[in-house]
Design a protein around this motif. Structure first.
Motif, PDB file in Angstrom:
ATOM      1  N   GLU A  57       0.825  -1.084  -0.016  1.00  0.00           N
ATOM      2  CA  GLU A  57      -0.091  -0.032  -0.073  1.00  0.00           C
ATOM      3  C   GLU A  57       0.934   1.125  -0.003  1.00  0.00           C
ATOM      4  OE1 GLU A  57      -3.170   0.141  -0.260  1.00  0.00           O
ATOM      5  OE2 GLU A  57      -3.988   1.872   0.538  1.00  0.00           O
ATOM      6  N   LYS A  64       2.357   1.854  -3.530  1.00  0.00           N
ATOM      7  CA  LYS A  64       1.381   2.145  -4.337  1.00  0.00           C
ATOM      8  C   LYS A  64       1.312   3.675  -4.282  1.00  0.00           C
ATOM      9  CE  LYS A  64      -1.777  -1.589  -3.484  1.00  0.00           C
ATOM     10  NZ  LYS A  64      -3.053  -1.955  -2.857  1.00  0.00           N
ATOM     11  N   ARG A  96      -3.989   1.149   9.429  1.00  0.00           N
ATOM     12  CA  ARG A  96      -5.549   0.873   9.704  1.00  0.00           C
ATOM     13  C   ARG A  96      -5.818   1.364  10.919  1.00  0.00           C
ATOM     14  NH1 ARG A  96      -7.989  -0.043   4.828  1.00  0.00           N
ATOM     15  NH2 ARG A  96      -6.441  -1.895   4.549  1.00  0.00           N
TER      16      ARG A  96
END
Ligand code: A2P
Ligand code: 11C
Length: 334
Positions: A209, A212, A234
């Motif tokens: 992530e 990305k 998260r």
């Protein structure tokens, strides 16, 4: 003119939102086809008062379909997006599968609509945390040229999908009732916790992530010289990703100038009244289309730096809405 549109992954968190966004924005749909796995056989979903059956994918499923919005995971996109493109359908793919492919445009309509011109049948929808960040960064980049970005995210569980939303709810209820919890989706308890871990770990110590955000930002902004470093986290929030973003610019820009630029920027709403405790919050961004920016202030530790707080609904602008906006831009270009 009207189009035959398909949603692949229609029963998922993003797929559901895609159907809702197509309806809300009155996209010119001639007919809507819905696809999911065998598990959803027999399910019907409503669109504009019509109950549409969910189908499973077959080699010839895409015949006669003009535009297919994919959100069924990277594995499915890898197999089925080329099949769809081959039968003449334009695929707008929400997975990470095709994003960094040099043959595939990666598009946020407010930032790089021009990249749609060179698509060859597949267009990639960026990662949710990247989309909301670049919507806010592009107008600043145009004025002051961004050299470096340091971002930390606070991401909602809906980014993982429906099962993760159920897990947060179930763990919260169980813990409040002094019961044992089940841990299935994440490696640790997510209720009343914070996990510095999104997607899998890579060899460089970053998560997928995080990388990305680094790679997609350069591609969408069309500027490989922008340096980006990310920590993705998260949090026990259902909907709406938040981001603490620090930028360093080539040209000096004041906090007030950033507020003015962003107030006029497409898709952005500035909420920045600290004296009234007003700043963007995921609970208010949830269900909304815009990218909300606040806590805009100068970074006093460097010459040309700005800190800000960026919040948006990850299922809307971060996924379904951006995909539908790409489709709208495409049909405008025809
Ligand atoms: P299903 O509900 O039948 O499993 P989420 O990201 O919220 O978990 O949703 C994933 C979506 O991808 C769901 O709509 C899911 O359908 C769909 N999906 C999963 N596997 C397949 C597959 N093999 N073919 C088509 N759709 C799939
Ligand atoms: C998350 N950003 O919040 C992820 C979800 O690359 O499309 C989207 C993953 C992706 O977990």
């Amino acid at each position: 003119e009207k189009y035959v549109v398909a949603v692949v992954g229609a029963t998922g968190a993003v797929g559901n939102e895609m159907i809702a966004v197509l309806e809300e924005r009155d996209f010119p749909v001639e007919s809507l086809r819905l696809f999911a796995s065998e598990r959803s056989e027999g399910v019907r979903l409503s669109f504009k008062g019509e109950e549409i059956p969910v189908e499973t994918l077959k080699e010839d499923s895409f015949k006669g379909i003009d535009i297919a919005l994919f959100s069924a995971g990277a594995e499915r996109s890898k197999i089925w997006a080329p099949v769809a493109a081959k039968s003449g359908c334009v695929v707008i793919d929400n997975s990470s599968q095709w994003r960094m492919d040099p043959e595939v445009p990666l598009v946020v309509p407010e930032v790089n609509p021009h990249d749609l011109k060179w698509h060859k049948g597949i267009i990639a929808n960026p990662n949710c945390s990247t989309i909301q960040m670049v919507v806010a960064l592009k107008p600043i980049h145009d004025v002051a040229k961004i050299k470096r970005v340091v971002v930390t995210t606070f991401q909602a569980v809906s980014g993982t999908g429906k099962k993760a939303m159920d897990e947060l709810l179930q763990q919260t209820v169980a813990l409040l009732n002094f019961k044992d919890i089940e841990i299935k989706v994440y490696p640790h308890q997510i209720a009343f916790n914070v996990l510095p871990h999104i997607d899998k770990f890579l060899e460089n110590g970053y998560t997928k992530e995080e990388m990305k955000m680094v790679n997609e930002t350069k591609k969408i902004m069309g500027d490989p010289s922008i340096r980006v470093t990310a920590t993705t986290v998260r949090v026990p929030v259902f909907r709406g990703h938040s981001e603490s973003v620090n930028i360093e610019t080539e040209k000096k820009i004041t906090a007030q100038e950033v507020r003015e630029i962003l107030s006029k920027a497409p898709g952005v709403v500035v909420i920045d009244n600290p004296e009234k405790n007003e700043y963007p919050l995921p609970i208010y961004a949830s269900g909304r289309d815009e990218v909300f920016v606040g806590r805009i202030r100068e970074d006093e530790s460097i010459e040309n730096g700005i800190n800000m707080w960026i919040v948006s609904d990850n299922l809307r602008k971060g996924a379904a809405l951006n995909a539908v906006q790409i489709a709208e831009e495409l049909i405008r270009m025809l």
